[in-house]
Every structure is written in structure tokens, then in C-alpha cells.
Scaffold this active site. Sequence first.
Site, PDB file in Angstrom:
ATOM      1  N   GLU A  47      71.808  59.689  42.461  1.00 17.64           N
ATOM      2  CA  GLU A  47      70.764  60.584  41.978  1.00 17.64           C
ATOM      3  C   GLU A  47      70.976  60.732  40.474  1.00 17.64           C
ATOM      4  OE1 GLU A  47      70.992  64.755  42.910  1.00 17.64           O
ATOM      5  OE2 GLU A  47      68.891  65.076  42.387  1.00 17.64           O
ATOM      6  N   ARG A 273      84.995  60.400  50.953  1.00 17.69           N
ATOM      7  CA  ARG A 273      84.887  60.305  49.503  1.00 17.69           C
ATOM      8  C   ARG A 273      86.265  60.356  48.871  1.00 17.69           C
ATOM      9  NH1 ARG A 273      81.042  64.618  48.299  1.00 17.69           N
ATOM     10  NH2 ARG A 273      81.132  63.694  46.229  1.00 17.69           N
ATOM     11  N   LYS A 283      79.910  66.837  41.164  1.00 18.96           N
ATOM     12  CA  LYS A 283      78.958  66.792  40.071  1.00 18.96           C
ATOM     13  C   LYS A 283      78.692  68.186  39.516  1.00 18.96           C
ATOM     14  CE  LYS A 283      75.999  63.176  40.708  1.00 18.96           C
ATOM     15  NZ  LYS A 283      74.695  62.589  41.044  1.00 18.96           N
TER      16      LYS A 283
END
Length: 570
Positions: A47, A273, A283
Site C-alpha cells: 500500500e 512477518r 508502518k
Amino acid sequence: MTETTPQTASQAAEAEADGPRDFIRDIIKGDLASGKVSGIVTRFPPEPNGYLHIGHAKSICLNFGVAGEFGGQCNLRFDDTNPAKEEQEFIDAIMEDVRWLGFDWGDNLFHASDYFDTLYGYACHLIENGLAYVDDLNGEEIREYRGTLTEPGRNSPHRDRTPAENLDLFQRMKAGEFNDGERVLRAKIDMAHGNMNMRDPVIYRIVNKPHPRTGDAWKIYPTYDFAHGQSDALEKVTHSLCTLEFEDHRPLYDWLVEHLPVPARPRQYEFSRLNLGYTVLSKRRLTQLVTEGHVSGWDDPRMPTLTGLRRRGIPPETIREFISRLGVTKQDSVVEFSLFEHCVREHLNKAAERRMAVLRPLKVVIENFPEGEVDNLDAIDNPEDPDGGSHTVPFTREIYIEQDDFMEDAPKKFFRLSLGREVRLRYAFFITCTDVIKDDAGNIIELRATYDPETRGGDAPDGRKVKGTLHWVSASHAVKAQVRLYDHLFQEESPGAGGRDYLEDLNPGSLEVIEDAMLEPSLAGWPTGKTLQFERLGYFCADRDGTADTPVFNRTMTLRDSWAKAQKKG
RNA sequence: UGGGGUAUGGUGUAACGGUAGCACGCCGGACUCUGACUCCGUCAGUCUUGGUUCAAAUCCAGGUACCCCAGCCA
């Protein structure tokens, strides 16, 4: 990766025989072998609302890696479904960073926004089949109706509108008749489902913001859940690899793909992750570090962003090597930072040229060396690569050595310079300290020494040995530079652990700036992006902030230092 | 009695019913014109309780711990 020819299953399995193995690759091998798929298509779907970090590198290496190993294709697809958060700056930076990491998507650059028309059609399809409805409830009400983790939700009063009514409302949403938040389109699934994602998830919402790519064309945007799987299907993605937190979105992913006339049937697989010690990789937090000024920007060399690591002097192959050593599993884990350091040092030891620089200079006058004379010595560029060439270092009567390399009351284990002791100057001569000069406050400001001309080059013809070898720089030739020494951005291995605000764990000593470092003259004009070793100190790279007059160097990483470790132990 | 996941040395992983292996780290040593590199060696592990089996990290059952989910973020 553009015109890849799909291999046969057995070819692919064979070619892959000695490559990395993990449960994802096992699944792919199985799918190829069984004929479930005839070729592999993956995708990396960022994104564009922030910069890529080393956690993304895991996904990039996996998706592009797998595609490469099995003769498939990996698309770069921007998940640009939320114009409220996304910017062109991030789109550009992401492409640059993926390329820098070493991957090539060829012609396969896509955007979820490429599919807005198709996606809109899919939404209408759902409505026509009684599988989606326009809801007038506001955000708060939707939340209330959703129930809780342990209690079922309730149906919205608007749940049973007719397809015709829904179609009309949805078209008016698209036409911009309503304000943000006034209406949403929801999939009609099951408000009592144990999986919250299946309780009539919102699939379209009104966002009155221009989109970086589609401009003002749209007033409504699909949510992640509605866009992602369908985009995968449209691109004929076979294996849609994502992180663990999307695991309970998979039933919805599957539901949509099953109820929509999509051209393919992608499957989603989840892996854990990356978490790394002494850093944060979310983020939200990285954005906060930047916007609140805790770092100088996304490319601050202390940041775990790819752009930060690049500016820090970390070569991309070391990141790939690091990722490959991690493996791919579904276990939550925190990787020790030392593994990353190991990978960086392992590569740089082989690849980085050596030069000398003195960070905290102490002047030494070689009393028996003629004033005004220059002896140009030969220094090998990289001892790990003896054929690689050499460069010249000038030796003169006055030189600088590292303050740490002299000690007045030196213990026996101290192999460096002390009054009356002899050491080697790297690539130069043996010197013996003859006098210590101090200022009124008692600080050592200069050393006097004599050198042995017979030891030119660094070896004594009489075979005598010295324990220590020091780096040095000729005072009259030295290039003054600013050097930035970086340490972990956080002083705790798990920032924010135990309920603390992670910002409290920021390391106040993460940046130390040295203004008057002295470099050997061959370092003037050193190119940015070429990491080198300052002998005995660590790996460094030139920063773009440097000028012709005063270069600026970033410390990429220290060398291992068993002497410092031994001292710490006492 | 919500749903979904995960448990192997300090850390990351391998072993796919048959000798628990590798890497990082740690500790010790050798070597050295970088106290670097390299080399050698040591320490250390199958969450738990039962069951199946000649044989279980692996299969079965019950526990326990940890992670994710109640955005119109992704």
C-alpha cells in the site's frame, strides 16, 4: 520476468531441488506436481502509504524468489484503494526500493485502481444476486450491530433491501450523492459468524478524496478485502502470499472469489512477518518517528527502511542473504539483530576496500623522521582480495593516531602504544613512543616517537614482532571530515515491551557526530553508495550531505571488537 | 462452550514414524601487518500429561502458554 515460459512440473521441481525449502515452496511444488496449477504467479502488494522496510524485504524476497525459482512471474501491485492515506511520493519510492533490493517486475506493474471498473461490476453482481446491500448505518452503529468477539451481531435494518433498491443506492453512492460515511456497501454473509470478518463486511465506502491515479473519477472505493482477492484473480495470481494477520480474512477471500465471476481461482497462504530486535517494523510507528521528528526522515540511516539502510551503506545483497537465512514459517518470532550484523559483515569483509581514518586524533611527532619529507607507502585495497590493487598513503613526520590507541598506564594486555612501547603503523613503520606531552590540565595533547627506517612496509628484517598495529593518517595530508556514528535507534530489544510507550525506549545515543575526523587523502571525493572499511574501526559510506570541502561519512557497522568486549568484562 | 493460528538449544530454523542437524550468539583456544577475518573446540533443545507403535519432535487424546481478529486501514 516478463516473458517467462512456464516450466513443466517436474522441471520446476528438479530445478528447485537444492534451493531453499519451506512450507510455501512445498505447497507450490505439490501444486505443480499434481497439476493444480501449470505455472506460478505471485505478487508483492504494497500500500503506497509509507516507505518499504526490512520486513517488506521478506515478502519481496519470498514472492519474487519463489516466482524466479519456479519459472513463474511476480507482479508489483499497488494496493491503492484508500486515497485518504496514499501518495505518489510513496509509489515512486517503493518502486525505487524494490529495484534497489534487486528485483524486477518487468512489465508486470499493476494497481488495484486499474480494476476499479471491474470491481464495481463485481459489486453490482453481488447486489443482483442478493449477496450485498447498501447500509445506511453510520460507523458507530455498524460497530454496535457487529456484536463482540463472544457475542453474535445483529442484522442491520437495511439488510433486506431489494436488489433493485440496492443497485439504485449504490449507483447514487458512486455518483457522489452522499457524504463520506453516509452509506456503505456490505457483503451479506452472516452476522452471527464466529469470524468477525464474515459479519457482513463493508466492501465499498465513500471517500471524497482525489486518488493519485484515478483523480476525481471515483467517489467510492473498494475495501482491502474486496479489492485484494479479486485483483489476484484478475492477474491470475496462483499463490497469494501474505502475513499471518490476514489468516482470518481467508474465509472472506474465498467467499468472494467463489461468489464472483472471476477469471481464476487464487489461493491465499500466510507466513509470519519479520520482527527484528532493537527496532520497530510497523508502518504506524515508523510514520510516527518521521512525522514527530525523532529521526531526520524516512531515509535516516537509523531507520529500518530500505531507503534508510541504503543511506546507511548496507548493500542490498546482505539484506537478501539475511532474509534467506530466516526461513519462512508460521511461527511468531523476533530475529536477533546480531544475525543481520553477521550478514552485513560477512559480505563487506569480502567486498569492501580498506582505508584509514582517525576518528579522535592524537598527534604523534616522529622525531627522527626528516621534516618536510614524504614517504609514499603502498597499501593494499583489500587483503581479502590480494589481486584487487592498492593505493598510496603518504607518511610524514607528523601523524595522527586514535586517542584510544595510546594509554599511559597500560596493562599488559594492552597491545597498543604506550610510553617506551613499540607498535606497527599499518603499511608503514614500527614506532616507539618516547615522550608524552600534556597541557596544563593534564590532558595528553601530543606524543613523541621514533621510527625504525628498517621496518618500512611493516616488517622488521631482524624478525622482531610487535603485538599491535595501529591505523594512522599523515597530519599534513589529512582530509577533515564529519563522521556520523550510529547505534540502535532503540535501547531495548523489544521497544515498548511491558506496556511501555515504545518512544520511551528510544536510544538517546543512537547518533554521535564527530566533526573533526581525519581521513587519508585517497578518501577525498569517495563516491556515495560505495561502502568501505576504515581499518580497525568499521564499515562506512559517504553521505550525500558531504561537500567537496568536508566529506560526511556514515558508519554502516562496527567491526567486531573483542578488545572492547574484554574491557567491558573488566 | 467466539473464531483463527503457533509451540524444537539464548535466537532463527531442519528433521515429513527410524542416530534431533545447521546457522547466529555465548564461552574457550589457535592464527594474525586490522584485538578484524579465518580456523578449532565447548555449552545448550523437542511446551505438558497420557495413548498408539519394535520405534514418536513427527500419529491420537486431554491440558498449558503465546499470537491475531470487534477500521468505512491494509
